[in-house]
Design an enzyme around this catalytic site. Sequence first.
Site, PDB file in Angstrom:
ATOM      1  N   ASP A   1      52.764 -70.609  89.929  1.00 42.73           N
ATOM      2  CA  ASP A   1      52.262 -70.115  89.462  1.00 42.73           C
ATOM      3  C   ASP A   1      50.568 -70.395  89.801  1.00 42.73           C
ATOM      4  O   ASP A   1      50.752 -71.719  88.990  1.00 42.73           O
ATOM      5  CB  ASP A   1      52.644 -69.582  88.039  1.00 42.73           C
ATOM      6  CG  ASP A   1      52.601 -68.672  88.076  1.00 42.73           C
ATOM      7  OD1 ASP A   1      52.468 -67.579  88.525  1.00 42.73           O
ATOM      8  OD2 ASP A   1      53.538 -67.809  86.728  1.00 42.73           O
TER       9      ASP A   1
ATOM     10  N   LYS B   1      51.510 -67.977  93.480  1.00 45.32           N
ATOM     11  CA  LYS B   1      51.348 -66.650  93.140  1.00 45.32           C
ATOM     12  C   LYS B   1      50.200 -66.760  92.195  1.00 45.32           C
ATOM     13  O   LYS B   1      50.004 -67.483  91.131  1.00 45.32           O
ATOM     14  CB  LYS B   1      52.353 -65.973  91.940  1.00 45.32           C
ATOM     15  CG  LYS B   1      52.695 -64.976  91.483  1.00 45.32           C
ATOM     16  CD  LYS B   1      54.551 -64.790  90.861  1.00 45.32           C
ATOM     17  CE  LYS B   1      54.258 -65.211  89.887  1.00 45.32           C
ATOM     18  NZ  LYS B   1      53.611 -64.864  88.267  1.00 45.32           N
TER      19      LYS B   1
ATOM     20  N   GLU C   1      47.968 -63.557  89.779  1.00 47.00           N
ATOM     21  CA  GLU C   1      48.050 -62.412  88.559  1.00 47.00           C
ATOM     22  C   GLU C   1      46.543 -61.656  88.775  1.00 47.00           C
ATOM     23  O   GLU C   1      45.212 -61.965  89.096  1.00 47.00           O
ATOM     24  CB  GLU C   1      47.903 -62.342  86.920  1.00 47.00           C
ATOM     25  CG  GLU C   1      49.524 -63.110  86.717  1.00 47.00           C
ATOM     26  CD  GLU C   1      49.455 -63.190  85.303  1.00 47.00           C
ATOM     27  OE1 GLU C   1      49.264 -62.560  84.159  1.00 47.00           O
ATOM     28  OE2 GLU C   1      50.585 -63.795  85.079  1.00 47.00           O
TER      29      GLU C   1
ATOM     30  N   GLU D   1      55.807 -56.411  86.871  1.00 52.38           N
ATOM     31  CA  GLU D   1      56.086 -56.649  86.114  1.00 52.38           C
ATOM     32  C   GLU D   1      56.128 -55.907  84.536  1.00 52.38           C
ATOM     33  O   GLU D   1      54.660 -55.257  84.882  1.00 52.38           O
ATOM     34  CB  GLU D   1      55.470 -58.375  85.524  1.00 52.38           C
ATOM     35  CG  GLU D   1      56.445 -58.141  83.552  1.00 52.38           C
ATOM     36  CD  GLU D   1      55.403 -59.845  82.968  1.00 52.38           C
ATOM     37  OE1 GLU D   1      55.967 -60.609  84.407  1.00 52.38           O
ATOM     38  OE2 GLU D   1      56.111 -59.883  81.750  1.00 52.38           O
TER      39      GLU D   1
HETATM   40  O1  KIV Z   1      55.838 -67.073  84.464  1.00 53.63           O
HETATM   41  C1  KIV Z   1      56.723 -66.807  85.178  1.00 53.63           C
HETATM   42  O2  KIV Z   1      57.685 -66.754  84.769  1.00 53.63           O
HETATM   43  C2  KIV Z   1      56.535 -65.156  85.607  1.00 53.63           C
HETATM   44  C3  KIV Z   1      57.449 -64.914  85.993  1.00 53.63           C
HETATM   45  C4  KIV Z   1      57.625 -63.166  84.450  1.00 53.63           C
HETATM   46  C5  KIV Z   1      57.499 -63.250  87.234  1.00 53.63           C
HETATM   47  O3  KIV Z   1      55.310 -64.756  86.329  1.00 53.63           O
END
Ligand code: KIV
Length: 271
Positions: free
Chosen positions: A90, A120, A122, A189
Amino acid sequence: MSTEKKTPTRRITAPQIAARKGGQPIVSLTSYHAHTAAIVERHCDFILVGDSVGMVMHGMENTTGVTLELMILHGQAVVRGTSRALIVVDMPFGSYEESPQIAFRNATRIMKETQCGAVKLEGGAPMAATIRFLVDRGVPVMGHIGLTPQSTHVMGGFKTQGRDAATWDAHVADAVAVADAGAFAVVVEGVVEPLAVRITEAVPVPTIGIGASAQCDGQILVLEDMLGLNPWVPRFVKVYGDLGPMIERAVEGYAGEVRDRSFPGEAQTYT
Ligand code: KIV
């Protein structure tokens, strides 16, 4: 020096995940830790080093306090503990929103320092230009729409999305914008089931649901949630293992044996 050639490890790649649209469900969990990641990858197609690490492992109230350095540290651990799964890390709050250039700098730092296979981030349509910029420059990107926890202060909490059908078109447009920009998959989500169906039908890449029904192309959960280590269990989580009481019993047993001097015993003593 040995002349023996080592077979290179073949990890699942982002394009391989993308190609699984509409096929066998894609299985994923989060992991932040080398040893759990080694177990998780035996059963999952990709592992997410999610910024939920801030809440799950570091006691934060939400994910906005997570730093790039923290993500890199946990990303390194998970990559070291695995050899087959695609590892997605992330991008934390504040590391990509300002400009595509800053996003590229931080995404490449994550990839270089962790050796993960994708990042990833958002956000829907407003993030499309950034996703396109990253993908065109060699960074595989997974999108994340619907309930986006990094926007908790704007959303007013962790709120299920799409309860009002009038909002559905905007969520679908977000998913389409992210996919058109080149994301290889999109986490969806906290959305109501009919919206998850609409989104999954609208995009040519896999949707990975969390609190988004069984209608997505794959599923992800936070490992500690499904292992029963989170005292608060969101409705969308199924608890597959109750590790909390097991840990409690083990710690209690240890404490008792230290106090009555039966630990360490002969087996644990260098004579
Ligand atoms: O940070 C995380 O765990 C996520 C999941 C909720 C997809 O982004």
